[in-house]
Write a protein that holds these residues in place. Structure first.
Motif, PDB file in Angstrom:
ATOM      1  N   LEU A  15       1.593 -11.721 -33.962  1.00 32.46           N
ATOM      2  CA  LEU A  15       2.870 -11.103 -34.303  1.00 32.46           C
ATOM      3  C   LEU A  15       4.025 -11.945 -33.785  1.00 32.46           C
ATOM      4  N   SER A  16       3.853 -12.447 -32.543  1.00 34.18           N
ATOM      5  CA  SER A  16       4.913 -13.290 -31.962  1.00 34.18           C
ATOM      6  C   SER A  16       5.084 -14.573 -32.761  1.00 34.18           C
ATOM      7  N   THR A  17       3.904 -15.116 -33.135  1.00 31.39           N
ATOM      8  CA  THR A  17       3.940 -16.352 -33.917  1.00 31.39           C
ATOM      9  C   THR A  17       4.641 -16.131 -35.253  1.00 31.39           C
ATOM     10  N   ALA A  18       4.285 -14.998 -35.878  1.00 27.45           N
ATOM     11  CA  ALA A  18       4.896 -14.683 -37.175  1.00 27.45           C
ATOM     12  C   ALA A  18       6.404 -14.513 -37.037  1.00 27.45           C
ATOM     13  N   ILE A  19       6.807 -13.860 -35.942  1.00 26.83           N
ATOM     14  CA  ILE A  19       8.255 -13.628 -35.719  1.00 26.83           C
ATOM     15  C   ILE A  19       8.971 -14.958 -35.518  1.00 26.83           C
ATOM     16  N   CYS A  20       8.288 -15.868 -34.725  1.00 31.52           N
ATOM     17  CA  CYS A  20       8.880 -17.185 -34.488  1.00 31.52           C
ATOM     18  C   CYS A  20       9.035 -17.960 -35.790  1.00 31.52           C
ATOM     19  N   ILE A  21       7.983 -17.843 -36.624  1.00 28.71           N
ATOM     20  CA  ILE A  21       8.045 -18.562 -37.904  1.00 28.71           C
ATOM     21  C   ILE A  21       9.190 -18.023 -38.768  1.00 28.71           C
ATOM     22  N   ILE A  22       9.308 -16.670 -38.774  1.00 25.08           N
ATOM     23  CA  ILE A  22      10.377 -16.047 -39.556  1.00 25.08           C
ATOM     24  C   ILE A  22      11.755 -16.470 -39.045  1.00 25.08           C
ATOM     25  N   VAL A  23      11.907 -16.507 -37.721  1.00 25.37           N
ATOM     26  CA  VAL A  23      13.192 -16.895 -37.120  1.00 25.37           C
ATOM     27  C   VAL A  23      13.529 -18.349 -37.492  1.00 25.37           C
ATOM     28  N   ILE A  24      12.472 -19.209 -37.364  1.00 24.87           N
ATOM     29  CA  ILE A  24      12.678 -20.621 -37.703  1.00 24.87           C
ATOM     30  C   ILE A  24      13.064 -20.767 -39.175  1.00 24.87           C
ATOM     31  N   PHE A  25      12.379 -19.989 -40.059  1.00 24.74           N
ATOM     32  CA  PHE A  25      12.663 -20.034 -41.484  1.00 24.74           C
ATOM     33  C   PHE A  25      14.107 -19.609 -41.757  1.00 24.74           C
ATOM     34  N   ILE A  26      14.520 -18.518 -41.044  1.00 22.88           N
ATOM     35  CA  ILE A  26      15.895 -18.025 -41.218  1.00 22.88           C
ATOM     36  C   ILE A  26      16.904 -19.085 -40.776  1.00 22.88           C
ATOM     37  N   LEU A  27      16.595 -19.754 -39.636  1.00 20.58           N
ATOM     38  CA  LEU A  27      17.514 -20.790 -39.139  1.00 20.58           C
ATOM     39  C   LEU A  27      17.596 -21.955 -40.122  1.00 20.58           C
ATOM     40  N   MET A  28      16.434 -22.338 -40.629  1.00 20.42           N
ATOM     41  CA  MET A  28      16.425 -23.447 -41.595  1.00 20.42           C
ATOM     42  C   MET A  28      17.197 -23.063 -42.861  1.00 20.42           C
TER      43      MET A  28
END
Length: 252
Positions: A15-28
């Protein structure tokens, strides 16, 4: 029990990994969006700059046209503007040559009264071209075709032409386009009348046409030779003519 805790830990990590990926995607996505907006903004600025440059060029063209107009004008020291003839207009004016028939008509009209031309030459102050009041008054009796003047013989003093001040002014305006100043008339007044000395005779003078050209609308310049005895002089008479009426302007 341990197995359940391990499963929970794995779920938490995922879940943490998924959240990090989502955050990174949003930033990108945000970075890409900002870059896109900057590119569009630059394009808009470029378009604005291009429009401004086009308008600036149009204004420069208008300024050049106005400068061309100003360069074709003479501005005098009093600030009044005098429009000058363009080269095209000057060329057209100069090209208006008089026909031989027209030249003869004007020449005959001028020299019909040869005594008048003698008066003009004999009384002219050639330091100025325009006719002065005294010169006009000396010529008026020879221009009178309406009996405004009467001739009187004064004992021991020769002939005088006599007329009213009103009659004299009418003749001056008709033939010279000027009004005689009151101060100029004073020395010619006697008993309320204008009295002008008349010559007792005229010498034999021959005239020869040199040139006759138009210099404007109903304006002419006549160059002629004044031949008297063995002497010969050349004069330039500037005059206007309208419906046969001659107005004398300058003699040089």
């Amino acid at each position: 029990m341990e197995n359940n805790e391990k499963k929970k830990d794995k779920v938490t990590v995922r879940l943490s990994t998924a959240i990090c990926i989502i955050v990174i995607f949003i930033l990108m996505y945000a970075i890409v969006l900002m870059a896109y907006c900057n590119i569009q903004s630059q394009k808009s600025n470029d378009q604005v700059i291009e429009n401004l440059e086009t308008k600036s060029k149009a204004l420069e063209d208008q300024v050049e046209r106005l400068q061309d107009i100003v360069e074709n004008q003479n501005v005098d020291t009093t600030g009044e503007t005098e429009i000058t003839q363009t080269p095209k207009e000057s060329k057209e004016t100069q090209s208006k040559e008089l026909s031989e028939t027209r030249k003869k008509e004007l020449y005959d009209n001028i020299f019909e009264n040869k005594a008048l031309i003698q008066d003009m030459v004999n009384n002219k102050d050639f330091s100025v071209a325009e006719f002065t009041d005294d010169e006009i008054l000396a010529c008026l009796p020879n221009l009178d075709n309406s009996d405004i003047f009467t001739q009187n013989l004064e004992q021991g003093d020769g002939y005088y032409a006599v007329a009213s001040t009103e009659g004299v002014q009418n003749l001056a305006e008709t033939y010279f386009g000027k009004t005689i100043q009151s101060k100029s008339l004073e020395k010619y007044l006697k008993d309320g009348k204008v009295q002008i000395s008349m010559p007792t005779g005229y010498g034999i003078v021959n005239y020869e046409l040199v040139s006759l050209d138009t210099i404007g609308d109903n304006m002419y310049e006549l160059v002629f030779k004044y031949i008297e005895s063995d002497s010969e002089k050349q004069y330039t008479l500037t005059f206007s003519e309208n419906d046969g009426q001659i107005v004398y302007l300058k003699l040089q």
